[in-house]
Scaffold this motif. Structure first.
Motif, PDB file in Angstrom:
ATOM      1  N   ARG A  23       4.252  -5.980   3.400  1.00 43.53           N
ATOM      2  CA  ARG A  23       5.626  -5.983   3.941  1.00 43.53           C
ATOM      3  C   ARG A  23       6.216  -7.383   3.941  1.00 43.53           C
ATOM      4  NH1 ARG A  23       6.139  -4.642   9.500  1.00 43.53           N
ATOM      5  NH2 ARG A  23       8.377  -4.696   9.250  1.00 43.53           N
ATOM      6  N   VAL A  24       5.418  -8.358   4.319  1.00 42.18           N
ATOM      7  CA  VAL A  24       5.902  -9.744   4.314  1.00 42.18           C
ATOM      8  C   VAL A  24       6.319 -10.134   2.901  1.00 42.18           C
ATOM      9  CG1 VAL A  24       5.206 -12.156   4.613  1.00 42.18           C
ATOM     10  CG2 VAL A  24       4.624 -10.471   6.371  1.00 42.18           C
ATOM     11  N   ARG A  25       5.475  -9.828   1.914  1.00 44.11           N
ATOM     12  CA  ARG A  25       5.802 -10.167   0.526  1.00 44.11           C
ATOM     13  C   ARG A  25       7.037  -9.415   0.033  1.00 44.11           C
ATOM     14  NH1 ARG A  25       0.656  -9.087  -0.626  1.00 44.11           N
ATOM     15  NH2 ARG A  25       1.262  -7.698  -2.320  1.00 44.11           N
ATOM     16  N   LEU A  26       7.181  -8.155   0.419  1.00 38.38           N
ATOM     17  CA  LEU A  26       8.367  -7.395   0.045  1.00 38.38           C
ATOM     18  C   LEU A  26       9.623  -8.022   0.645  1.00 38.38           C
ATOM     19  CD1 LEU A  26       9.888  -4.993  -1.169  1.00 38.38           C
ATOM     20  CD2 LEU A  26       9.369  -3.748   0.946  1.00 38.38           C
ATOM     21  N   ASN A  27       9.584  -8.345   1.916  1.00 28.23           N
ATOM     22  CA  ASN A  27      10.742  -8.962   2.561  1.00 28.23           C
ATOM     23  C   ASN A  27      11.116 -10.275   1.891  1.00 28.23           C
ATOM     24  OD1 ASN A  27      11.003  -6.839   4.337  1.00 28.23           O
ATOM     25  ND2 ASN A  27       9.885  -7.848   5.973  1.00 28.23           N
ATOM     26  N   ALA A  32      14.889 -13.033  -1.523  1.00 31.38           N
ATOM     27  CA  ALA A  32      15.086 -14.022  -2.582  1.00 31.38           C
ATOM     28  C   ALA A  32      15.738 -13.394  -3.820  1.00 31.38           C
ATOM     29  CB  ALA A  32      13.746 -14.654  -2.967  1.00 31.38           C
ATOM     30  N   ASP A  33      16.101 -12.106  -3.726  1.00 34.69           N
ATOM     31  CA  ASP A  33      16.750 -11.379  -4.826  1.00 34.69           C
ATOM     32  C   ASP A  33      15.941 -11.468  -6.116  1.00 34.69           C
ATOM     33  OD1 ASP A  33      18.685  -9.712  -5.867  1.00 34.69           O
ATOM     34  OD2 ASP A  33      19.961 -11.367  -6.527  1.00 34.69           O
ATOM     35  N   ARG A  34      14.633 -11.250  -5.983  1.00 38.91           N
ATOM     36  CA  ARG A  34      13.758 -11.292  -7.155  1.00 38.91           C
ATOM     37  C   ARG A  34      13.919 -10.047  -8.013  1.00 38.91           C
ATOM     38  NH1 ARG A  34       9.306 -13.606  -3.622  1.00 38.91           N
ATOM     39  NH2 ARG A  34       9.801 -15.821  -3.631  1.00 38.91           N
ATOM     40  N   SER A  35      13.303 -10.051  -9.158  1.00 43.21           N
ATOM     41  CA  SER A  35      13.412  -8.947 -10.113  1.00 43.21           C
ATOM     42  C   SER A  35      12.894  -7.646  -9.490  1.00 43.21           C
ATOM     43  CB  SER A  35      12.610  -9.260 -11.371  1.00 43.21           C
ATOM     44  OG  SER A  35      11.224  -9.113 -11.103  1.00 43.21           O
ATOM     45  N   PRO A  36      13.323  -6.511 -10.036  1.00 40.65           N
ATOM     46  CA  PRO A  36      12.827  -5.231  -9.525  1.00 40.65           C
ATOM     47  C   PRO A  36      11.300  -5.143  -9.523  1.00 40.65           C
ATOM     48  CG  PRO A  36      14.665  -4.845 -10.995  1.00 40.65           C
ATOM     49  CD  PRO A  36      14.344  -6.317 -11.078  1.00 40.65           C
ATOM     50  N   HIS A  37      10.659  -5.641 -10.576  1.00 39.16           N
ATOM     51  CA  HIS A  37       9.197  -5.576 -10.626  1.00 39.16           C
ATOM     52  C   HIS A  37       8.561  -6.361  -9.488  1.00 39.16           C
ATOM     53  CE1 HIS A  37      10.260  -4.387 -14.729  1.00 39.16           C
ATOM     54  NE2 HIS A  37       9.192  -3.638 -14.630  1.00 39.16           N
ATOM     55  N   GLU A  38       9.141  -7.504  -9.161  1.00 35.47           N
ATOM     56  CA  GLU A  38       8.587  -8.317  -8.074  1.00 35.47           C
ATOM     57  C   GLU A  38       8.822  -7.678  -6.715  1.00 35.47           C
ATOM     58  OE1 GLU A  38       8.781 -12.874  -8.961  1.00 35.47           O
ATOM     59  OE2 GLU A  38      10.592 -11.926  -9.807  1.00 35.47           O
ATOM     60  N   CYS A  39       9.754  -6.751  -6.631  1.00 38.75           N
ATOM     61  CA  CYS A  39       9.981  -6.010  -5.386  1.00 38.75           C
ATOM     62  C   CYS A  39       9.166  -4.718  -5.349  1.00 38.75           C
ATOM     63  CB  CYS A  39      11.464  -5.686  -5.221  1.00 38.75           C
ATOM     64  SG  CYS A  39      12.506  -7.139  -5.023  1.00 38.75           S
ATOM     65  N   PHE A  40       9.050  -4.044  -6.490  1.00 42.45           N
ATOM     66  CA  PHE A  40       8.318  -2.782  -6.532  1.00 42.45           C
ATOM     67  C   PHE A  40       6.853  -2.953  -6.172  1.00 42.45           C
ATOM     68  CE2 PHE A  40      11.494  -1.238  -9.910  1.00 42.45           C
ATOM     69  CZ  PHE A  40      12.310  -0.670  -8.948  1.00 42.45           C
ATOM     70  N   VAL A  41       6.245  -4.006  -6.646  1.00 40.62           N
ATOM     71  CA  VAL A  41       4.805  -4.186  -6.425  1.00 40.62           C
ATOM     72  C   VAL A  41       4.462  -4.234  -4.937  1.00 40.62           C
ATOM     73  CG1 VAL A  41       2.843  -5.742  -6.775  1.00 40.62           C
ATOM     74  CG2 VAL A  41       4.341  -5.155  -8.703  1.00 40.62           C
ATOM     75  N   PRO A  42       5.065  -5.136  -4.135  1.00 43.96           N
ATOM     76  CA  PRO A  42       4.705  -5.124  -2.716  1.00 43.96           C
ATOM     77  C   PRO A  42       5.194  -3.875  -1.981  1.00 43.96           C
ATOM     78  CG  PRO A  42       6.406  -6.766  -3.132  1.00 43.96           C
ATOM     79  CD  PRO A  42       5.959  -6.251  -4.462  1.00 43.96           C
ATOM     80  N   ALA A  43       6.299  -3.255  -2.439  1.00 45.55           N
ATOM     81  CA  ALA A  43       6.764  -2.018  -1.797  1.00 45.55           C
ATOM     82  C   ALA A  43       5.733  -0.912  -1.962  1.00 45.55           C
ATOM     83  CB  ALA A  43       8.111  -1.590  -2.385  1.00 45.55           C
ATOM     84  N   MET A  44       5.226  -0.757  -3.170  1.00 41.62           N
ATOM     85  CA  MET A  44       4.230   0.284  -3.412  1.00 41.62           C
ATOM     86  C   MET A  44       2.900  -0.048  -2.739  1.00 41.62           C
ATOM     87  SD  MET A  44       5.660   2.761  -4.977  1.00 41.62           S
ATOM     88  CE  MET A  44       6.952   2.376  -3.801  1.00 41.62           C
ATOM     89  N   GLU A  45       2.574  -1.329  -2.719  1.00 45.85           N
ATOM     90  CA  GLU A  45       1.343  -1.733  -2.032  1.00 45.85           C
ATOM     91  C   GLU A  45       1.443  -1.406  -0.543  1.00 45.85           C
ATOM     92  OE1 GLU A  45      -1.298  -5.738  -1.231  1.00 45.85           O
ATOM     93  OE2 GLU A  45       0.130  -5.745  -2.897  1.00 45.85           O
ATOM     94  N   ALA A  46       2.591  -1.677   0.066  1.00 46.46           N
ATOM     95  CA  ALA A  46       2.786  -1.344   1.488  1.00 46.46           C
ATOM     96  C   ALA A  46       2.678   0.167   1.696  1.00 46.46           C
ATOM     97  CB  ALA A  46       4.136  -1.869   1.978  1.00 46.46           C
ATOM     98  N   LEU A  47       3.261   0.939   0.780  1.00 48.41           N
ATOM     99  CA  LEU A  47       3.177   2.391   0.872  1.00 48.41           C
ATOM    100  C   LEU A  47       1.720   2.849   0.827  1.00 48.41           C
ATOM    101  CD1 LEU A  47       4.464   5.257   0.778  1.00 48.41           C
ATOM    102  CD2 LEU A  47       4.528   4.994  -1.706  1.00 48.41           C
ATOM    103  N   TYR A  48       0.951   2.318  -0.105  1.00 48.42           N
ATOM    104  CA  TYR A  48      -0.452   2.723  -0.229  1.00 48.42           C
ATOM    105  C   TYR A  48      -1.275   2.314   0.994  1.00 48.42           C
ATOM    106  CZ  TYR A  48      -0.508   4.936  -4.746  1.00 48.42           C
ATOM    107  OH  TYR A  48      -0.340   5.833  -5.762  1.00 48.42           O
TER     108      TYR A  48
END
Length: 185
Positions: A23-27, A32-48
């Motif tokens: 969650r910290v990495r996603l936030n 920081a308005d990073r690329s979708p891939h840089e947002c998807f990875v921590p979002a999915m990791e938090a979900l898992y």
């Protein structure tokens, strides 16, 4: 030489820490308005990690497993998301540029990640009407950060009042949100 390594890891503690760190990495990535891939990875990791924690609590605590509390229903919706996206993680989320919405919440976000409508998700291999209903009610169209904030609130409540979690987990920092608002994103 390290000799105090437990022979069996405490999955509750590991999953809770993994969820928090993701969650910290996603936030950070969204802010920081990073690329979708840089947002998807921590979002999915938090979900898992959230699903791992939910599964452990369900195994250890019958009251948790049978609960119909809103937080538990949120877990059912997240399980639907996780189950549908196992082989196509980024297909679960979408980014949109919406501009400002009111009321304003800080930090301002101009690009938002939201949960896609059920109709846009991969076809379930093993359908679950309850999980799909919870996904539609609690996740569909909602921002990912808000959903994960609500998930963190549910786990915090479990830490304080649950039968198992409260005895096994050391509390983490108060919030991964940057402030105490639950209406961030």
């Amino acid at each position: 030489m390290v000799t105090n390594i437990p022979s069996e890891p405490d999955m509750l503690a590991i999953a809770h820490l993994g969820f928090h760190v993701a969650r910290v990495r996603l936030n950070e990535a969204v802010s920081a308005d990073r690329s979708p891939h840089e947002c998807f990875v921590p979002a999915m990791e938090a979900l898992y990690w959230a699903m791992t924690l939910d599964e452990q609590l369900s195994k250890l605590d019958p009251k948790y497993r049978d609960s119909e509390e809103p937080g538990r229903r949120l877990m059912h919706g997240m399980r639907y998301a996780r189950n549908q996206a196992t082989h196509a993680l980024p297909l679960l989320l979408e980014r949109s540029e919406e501009g400002l919405t009111f009321p304003l919440s800080f930090p301002l976000e101009f690009v938002r990640m939201t949960w896609k409508p059920v109709e846009d998700l991969p076809v379930p291999e093993r359908p679950s009407a309850r999980q799909e209903r919870c996904y539609r009610e609690l996740l569909e169209g909602e921002t990912v950060r808000k959903t994960l904030d609500r998930t963190a609130d549910w786990f915090s409540w479990q830490q304080q009042y649950g039968d198992v979690f409260s005895r096994t987990i050391i509390p983490l920092v108060p919030s991964a949100r940057g402030d105490e608002s639950s209406e961030k994103a």
